[in-house]
Design a protein around this motif. Structure first.
Motif, PDB file in Angstrom:
ATOM      1  N   GLN A 168       0.796  -1.234  -0.105  1.00 35.87           N
ATOM      2  CA  GLN A 168       0.201   0.032   0.074  1.00 35.87           C
ATOM      3  C   GLN A 168       1.200   1.605   0.281  1.00 35.87           C
ATOM      4  O   GLN A 168       0.336   2.185  -0.205  1.00 35.87           O
ATOM      5  CB  GLN A 168      -1.156  -0.247   1.365  1.00 35.87           C
ATOM      6  CG  GLN A 168      -1.453  -1.264   1.220  1.00 35.87           C
ATOM      7  CD  GLN A 168      -3.157  -0.788   2.710  1.00 35.87           C
ATOM      8  OE1 GLN A 168      -3.011   0.207   2.948  1.00 35.87           O
ATOM      9  NE2 GLN A 168      -3.542  -2.397   3.041  1.00 35.87           N
ATOM     10  N   SER A 169       2.646   1.251   0.502  1.00 37.47           N
ATOM     11  CA  SER A 169       2.713   2.468   0.905  1.00 37.47           C
ATOM     12  C   SER A 169       4.424   2.267  -0.496  1.00 37.47           C
ATOM     13  O   SER A 169       5.012   3.732  -0.353  1.00 37.47           O
ATOM     14  CB  SER A 169       3.129   2.702   2.075  1.00 37.47           C
ATOM     15  OG  SER A 169       3.813   1.998   2.826  1.00 37.47           O
ATOM     16  N   GLY A 170       5.182   0.931  -0.048  1.00 31.19           N
ATOM     17  CA  GLY A 170       6.087   0.943  -0.916  1.00 31.19           C
ATOM     18  C   GLY A 170       7.124   0.971   0.697  1.00 31.19           C
ATOM     19  O   GLY A 170       7.682   0.796   0.401  1.00 31.19           O
ATOM     20  N   SER A 171       6.216   0.769   1.734  1.00 32.02           N
ATOM     21  CA  SER A 171       7.858   0.417   2.528  1.00 32.02           C
ATOM     22  C   SER A 171       7.245  -0.255   3.732  1.00 32.02           C
ATOM     23  O   SER A 171       5.654  -0.851   4.083  1.00 32.02           O
ATOM     24  CB  SER A 171       7.825   2.004   3.877  1.00 32.02           C
ATOM     25  OG  SER A 171       8.427   3.423   2.431  1.00 32.02           O
ATOM     26  N   PRO A 172       7.950  -0.742   4.619  1.00 31.71           N
ATOM     27  CA  PRO A 172       7.508  -1.881   6.083  1.00 31.71           C
ATOM     28  C   PRO A 172       6.172  -1.169   7.030  1.00 31.71           C
ATOM     29  O   PRO A 172       6.098   0.336   7.173  1.00 31.71           O
ATOM     30  CB  PRO A 172       8.241  -2.807   6.522  1.00 31.71           C
ATOM     31  CG  PRO A 172       9.627  -1.941   6.394  1.00 31.71           C
ATOM     32  CD  PRO A 172       9.280  -0.788   4.843  1.00 31.71           C
ATOM     33  N   GLU A 173       5.707  -1.927   7.633  1.00 36.43           N
ATOM     34  CA  GLU A 173       4.896  -1.363   8.222  1.00 36.43           C
ATOM     35  C   GLU A 173       5.583   0.261   9.133  1.00 36.43           C
ATOM     36  O   GLU A 173       6.945   0.307   9.946  1.00 36.43           O
ATOM     37  CB  GLU A 173       4.404  -2.442  10.501  1.00 36.43           C
ATOM     38  CG  GLU A 173       3.541  -1.882  10.529  1.00 36.43           C
ATOM     39  CD  GLU A 173       3.287  -3.155  12.100  1.00 36.43           C
ATOM     40  OE1 GLU A 173       2.352  -2.823  12.470  1.00 36.43           O
ATOM     41  OE2 GLU A 173       3.727  -4.410  12.195  1.00 36.43           O
ATOM     42  N   GLY A 174       4.842   1.046   9.703  1.00 38.97           N
ATOM     43  CA  GLY A 174       5.229   2.033  10.102  1.00 38.97           C
ATOM     44  C   GLY A 174       5.604   3.470   8.920  1.00 38.97           C
ATOM     45  O   GLY A 174       5.599   4.231   9.267  1.00 38.97           O
ATOM     46  N   ALA A 175       4.664   3.186   7.974  1.00 34.26           N
ATOM     47  CA  ALA A 175       4.917   4.518   6.596  1.00 34.26           C
ATOM     48  C   ALA A 175       3.739   4.687   7.382  1.00 34.26           C
ATOM     49  O   ALA A 175       2.668   4.231   7.547  1.00 34.26           O
ATOM     50  CB  ALA A 175       4.486   3.117   5.766  1.00 34.26           C
ATOM     51  N   SER A 176       3.717   5.882   6.589  1.00 33.94           N
ATOM     52  CA  SER A 176       2.467   7.454   6.948  1.00 33.94           C
ATOM     53  C   SER A 176       2.091   7.529   5.702  1.00 33.94           C
ATOM     54  O   SER A 176       1.050   8.822   6.091  1.00 33.94           O
ATOM     55  CB  SER A 176       3.263   8.631   7.674  1.00 33.94           C
ATOM     56  OG  SER A 176       4.316   9.350   6.878  1.00 33.94           O
ATOM     57  N   VAL A 177       2.798   7.248   4.468  1.00 37.35           N
ATOM     58  CA  VAL A 177       1.459   8.151   3.365  1.00 37.35           C
ATOM     59  C   VAL A 177       1.860   6.814   2.768  1.00 37.35           C
ATOM     60  O   VAL A 177       2.566   6.025   2.082  1.00 37.35           O
ATOM     61  CB  VAL A 177       3.180   9.102   2.534  1.00 37.35           C
ATOM     62  CG1 VAL A 177       2.098   9.049   1.655  1.00 37.35           C
ATOM     63  CG2 VAL A 177       3.350   9.705   3.369  1.00 37.35           C
ATOM     64  N   GLY A 178       1.348   6.703   1.880  1.00 35.51           N
ATOM     65  CA  GLY A 178       0.293   5.676   0.764  1.00 35.51           C
ATOM     66  C   GLY A 178       0.400   5.868  -0.787  1.00 35.51           C
ATOM     67  O   GLY A 178       0.278   7.046  -0.837  1.00 35.51           O
TER      68      GLY A 178
END
Length: 479
Positions: A168-178
């Motif tokens: 959903q965001s390009g980064s693992p859990e903890g990402a703030s922007v999707g």
């Protein structure tokens, strides 16, 4: 001038507190404006992300049925007994459903899960396509590179929370922007009110969080209200009035003033959306037909279809909301089929197809306008699953096949090379889990380009897109 912000807030508070008088005609006028604007589709587009939480088993969703592939499928997945995850063949009662893609893949034939009959209808009529072997990637990767760790790989592969976030965001859990939010940041400038650009019918999701755009969460009844502003509060009939007074009193503290402004915007948006979105059922968006569980025959409500009904109701109010570009999020869970997969997955496939077919029907005649060409729905999931069985289920995989549905989709086709069926091949990272050959970035970029994101802006939305030679997979008609 110093009194202006306070007066404005007090005015909004008074407007909202008069919900039974002033605000009601105001909402009715907004609905009327929306009805008038809805007589033509106009320059409107919406993307709907349908997230299958838990990791969908793509191997039993889209199947290769040519003799060699089916023999290997049978050998590995037909473990015998009640725990077998093998589906019946084309010639068997209740067997897999044949599909014929427009683009032939030499020596291969294909089918869908037996419970996907409504989705097969959409595919055969050109309203749906399949994108093969999509997954989280940072750059093109071979099996040798994967094993050697010689290229950058998505962190924490096979972890539910991390791969949901990475999808959903390009980064693992903890990402703030999707990436849905980043698309909304770019394309949402066309909207008169940014508040209704990114809307979730399934709670908070990183997918819709942008750098500027903030997601708006809705339920079946519409905007999620602030509790206690009407009726009794803690058993007191005067409690609601007291809470309203607190909300309207900004005081002299800057933090208090900003908090009041935020709350008032939320209340104003709630009122605006409530007046704009179409009703459910008679006179609005038809209610979904009853869903029949294929395992029990019991009739019930398909909550995914209800979420999509809510999306359709909001799309119907796009004129009153000043919306020309909207990104939506819906979800269904229970795809983590480690156990009892054949039974559980069959029910999930039936629910998926039932909901998508209902949504297609609703969009085809929304206020007398066919909006299917303006709305594209696409599936996503944590990851695929292993081809091999763990006894009566499957374990966490990686790449998986996905559906794209809508009138702007170049349907009745499979995009991307369909992988070899089996284990021990050039894309097997273990137990038949697929090394993706199409990245989420490419999948999303193709959708974003149709939505209106320019080629020069794609890197803002998908930071890794420059690592891939193809930015457009060709499954959308770009106008």
């Amino acid at each position: 001038m110093q009194n202006t912000p306070f007066s404005r807030r007090r005015f909004l508070g008074s407007m909202l507190s008069l919900a039974g008088t002033t605000a009601a005609p105001f909402a009715m006028n907004l609905a009327a404006m929306g009805n008038a604007a809805a007589q033509s589709a106009g320059d409107y587009k919406a993307m709907v992300c349908l997230f299958m939480a838990g990791g969908n088993d793509a191997f039993n969703t889209v199947l290769a049925t040519d003799p060699a592939s089916w023999a290997e499928y049978t050998r590995v997945r037909n473990t015998g007994g009640a725990g077998s995850i093998h589906l019946p063949g084309l010639s068997e009662t209740g067997g897999v459903l044949p599909i014929v893609p427009t683009t032939a893949q030499t020596g291969r034939t294909f089918a869908l899960h037996p419970q996907l009959t409504p989705l097969k209808g959409l595919f055969d009529n050109g309203g749906a396509a399949i994108v093969a072997n999509v997954g989280t990637l940072i750059q093109p990767t071979t099996l040798a590179q994967y094993k050697a760790g010689s290229v950058a790989l998505p962190p924490k592969l096979f972890s539910h929370n991390d791969q949901q976030s990475t999808w959903q965001s390009g980064s693992p859990e903890g990402a703030s922007v999707g990436w849905g939010g980043r698309v909304a940041d770019v394309a949402g400038a066309l909207n008169a009110n940014a508040m209704f650009t990114a809307i979730s019918a399934a709670g908070n999701t990183v997918f819709l969080s942008g750098r500027q755009v903030r997601q708006f969460q809705v339920g079946q009844a519409g905007a999620v209200p602030i509790r206690g502003l009407s009726g009794s509060l803690y058993g007191s009939t005067g409690g609601a009035g007291a809470l309203q007074a607190i909300i309207n009193d900004a005081g002299s503290d800057l933090i208090e003033q900003e908090h009041v402004a935020v709350v008032q915007r939320a209340l104003s948006s709630q009122s605006l959306l409530s007046g704009a979105m179409l009703a459910a059922g008679t006179g609005g968006v038809p209610n979904p037909p009853p869903y029949i569980n294929p395992n029990t025959g019991a009739s019930g409500v398909n909550q995914l279809a209800v979420q999509l009904q809510t999306v359709a109701r909001i799309i119907g109010g796009r004129g009153a909301l000043g919306a020309k570009r909207q990104v939506f999020y819906v979800t269904m869970g229970s795809f983590d089929t480690h156990d009892r997969q054949k039974v559980l997955h069959g029910d999930l496939m039936a629910r998926l197809a039932h909901a998508l077919a209902y949504f297609d029907t609703a969009l085809a005649a929304l206020q007398g306008v066919d909006l299917r060409r303006q709305v594209t729905t696409f599936t996503a999931s944590d990851f695929g699953r292993t081809f091999s069985s763990n006894g009566d289920g499957t374990d966490h995989g990686w790449g998986a096949h996905h559906f794209v549905v809508g009138g702007a989709v170049k349907g009745r086709d499979i995009y991307g090379a369909f992988p070899v069926t089996g284990v021990g091949h050039a894309l097997d990272v273990g137990s038949g889990a697929l090394l993706p050959t199409t990245s989420v970035d490419q999948y999303g970029a193709t959708l974003a380009k149709w939505f209106g994101v320019a080629d020069s802006q794609l890197a803002e939305v998908f930071p890794n897109i420059g690592n891939f030679s193809r930015r457009d997979l060709g499954f959308m008609t770009v106008t």
